[in-house]
Write an enzyme that holds these catalytic residues in place. Structure first.
Site, PDB file in Angstrom:
ATOM      1  N   GLY A 130       7.291  -1.000  -5.139  1.00 34.64           N
ATOM      2  CA  GLY A 130       6.280  -1.261  -4.119  1.00 34.64           C
ATOM      3  C   GLY A 130       5.946   0.019  -3.357  1.00 34.64           C
ATOM      4  O   GLY A 130       6.661   1.022  -3.439  1.00 34.64           O
ATOM      5  N   CYS A 131       4.844  -0.029  -2.614  1.00 32.09           N
ATOM      6  CA  CYS A 131       4.399   1.186  -1.932  1.00 32.09           C
ATOM      7  C   CYS A 131       5.390   1.632  -0.840  1.00 32.09           C
ATOM      8  O   CYS A 131       5.663   2.826  -0.687  1.00 32.09           O
ATOM      9  CB  CYS A 131       3.006   0.994  -1.355  1.00 32.09           C
TER      10      CYS A 131
END
Ligand SMILES: NC(=O)C1=CN([C@@H]2O[C@H](COP(=O)(O)OP(=O)(O)OC[C@H]3O[C@@H](n4cnc5c(N)ncnc54)[C@H](OP(=O)(O)O)[C@@H]3O)[C@@H](O)[C@H]2O)C=CC1
Ligand SMILES: CC(=O)N[C@@H](CCC(=O)OP(=O)(O)O)C(=O)O
Length: 324
Positions: A130-131
């Site tokens: 994920g970011c």
């Protein structure tokens, strides 16, 4: 050598960034684009600036049973929408999943490309982090591996640009709600906590039980800054030295003396990390910056695709960031 690639979710922010990067990749040839409501449009209708060679490619309705011959598929679908469909993709098509359905799932490599590239090479199924994990784990890894901080006592405060929510995001992310506003959300239970905690435990060998993670929306389009409060007795120089040694052979992580800024990474696959420590207060502040659509999504996805295709990991990714 031409490697035939496809993108499902191409009309979205993550898919659109993958399109931009693939368009100038020397070995990847985009031959397939898919989506849902955008199906039937040509790429030029959705992206008026797309290079001419790709302008006429028509977005198809996503259906794994009717894929053309592909070497690599990039999936950039809403989390929850990719697990069933990607299970029906033929085994000989390599997949990089930008969404959250396959992180720490059996059979999938967790694609932290700057931290364990050897675990990704040779795989055919890669789950992009994920970011927020991309921003925080690159900053924490050198400290955890060198046992400079307590793994069980980490507080992560993150700021993100609005594009992190995707263009299909909730209407509360409209201009009027976001401009000149700061919004904390996901307190105590954000979906990225499990992958951050698991990776802290893998890197340190200890428990991440005390992890605190709080994201905030800030009125900018792209970028993530993670400010991470840790317990440890190392000095600032010892933290910087540990990170410089850890990333000595890595192309995309820059260790800086100055606290990093989100604009340094815009439009790139770079991650910036830095540290400030006060041993007398048992305090180490780690900082990490990425572009949420770059290292946080499509940039790291292409880096992972390079690794699984046996290409140099920087192929097509060494352009400078956008400034200002
Ligand atoms: N935005 C970011 O910074 C980051 C996003 N991610 C993850 O990447 C994934 C994509 O995010 P993002 O690009 O921001 O989201 P967007 O909302 O911008 O795009 C979603 C895309 O998914 C497509 N889509 C939705 N449902 C279906 C379906 N049933 N079948 C086929 N296509 C479908 C949409 O196509 P259409 O328009 O044709 O309906 C659109 O192209 C998510 O899992 C997100 O969490 C990960 C890291 C960072
Ligand atoms: C601003 C914003 O909403 N950001 C998203 C993170 C984007 C991302 O990395 O999502 P996935 O884990 O689903 O891939 C969020 O907080 O959920």
């Amino acid at each position: 050598m031409s490697i035939r690639v496809g993108i499902v979710g191409i009309s979205g922010f993550g898919g659109g960034e993958a399109l931009r990067l693939i368009a100038s990749h020397p070995s990847f040839e985009l031959v397939y684009a898919a989506g849902d409501s955008s199906a039937g449009s040509r790429l030029v209708d959705r992206f008026p600036g797309v290079p001419t060679k790709l302008a006429g490619l028509v977005i198809e309705k996503w259906e794994p049973a009717t894929l053309p011959k592909l070497d690599v598929l990039f999936a950039s679908l809403p989390t929850g929408a990719s697990a069933d469909a990607l299970a029906r993709v033929p085994k000989d098509v390599k997949i990089v999943d930008i969404g959250g359905d396959h992180r720490y799932v059996e059979g999938w490599a967790y694609g932290l490309a700057d931290i364990w590239p050897a675990e990704i090479e040779g795989r055919t199924r890669v789950a992009n982090p994920g970011c927020f994990p991309a921003a925080t784990l690159n900053a924490l890894a050198p400290l955890l591996v060198n046992k400079l901080i307590e793994p069980g006592n980490i507080v992560i405060d993150v700021k993100t640009g609005i594009s992190g929510a995707g263009r299909g995001g909730d209407s509360k992310f409209g201009y009027a709600e976001s401009n000149e506003n700061l919004v904390p959300y996901g307190l105590l239970k954000h979906v990225h906590m499990p992958e951050i905690a698991k990776t802290i435990e893998r890197l340190s060998g200890g428990s991440a039980a005390g992890l605190v993670f709080t994201p905030h929306l800030v009125p900018m389009t792209r970028g993530i800054l993670a400010t991470i409060y840790c317990r440890g007795r190392a000095t600032t120089d010892e933290c910087l030295d540990a990170a410089r040694r850890f990333y000595a052979e890595r192309a995309f992580v820059r260790v800086t003396n100055k606290p990093p800024q989100t604009k340094w990474a815009t439009g790139s696959n770079l991650a910036f990390v830095s540290y400030a420590a006060d041993p007398e207060r048992d305090l180490i502040i780690a900082m990490g910056v990425v572009d949420n659509l770059g290292k946080g999504a499509a940039g790291q996805a292409l880096q992972n695709a390079n690794l699984i295709c046996g290409l140099p990991e920087s192929t097509g990714l060494d352009g400078a960031p956008v400034w200002p």
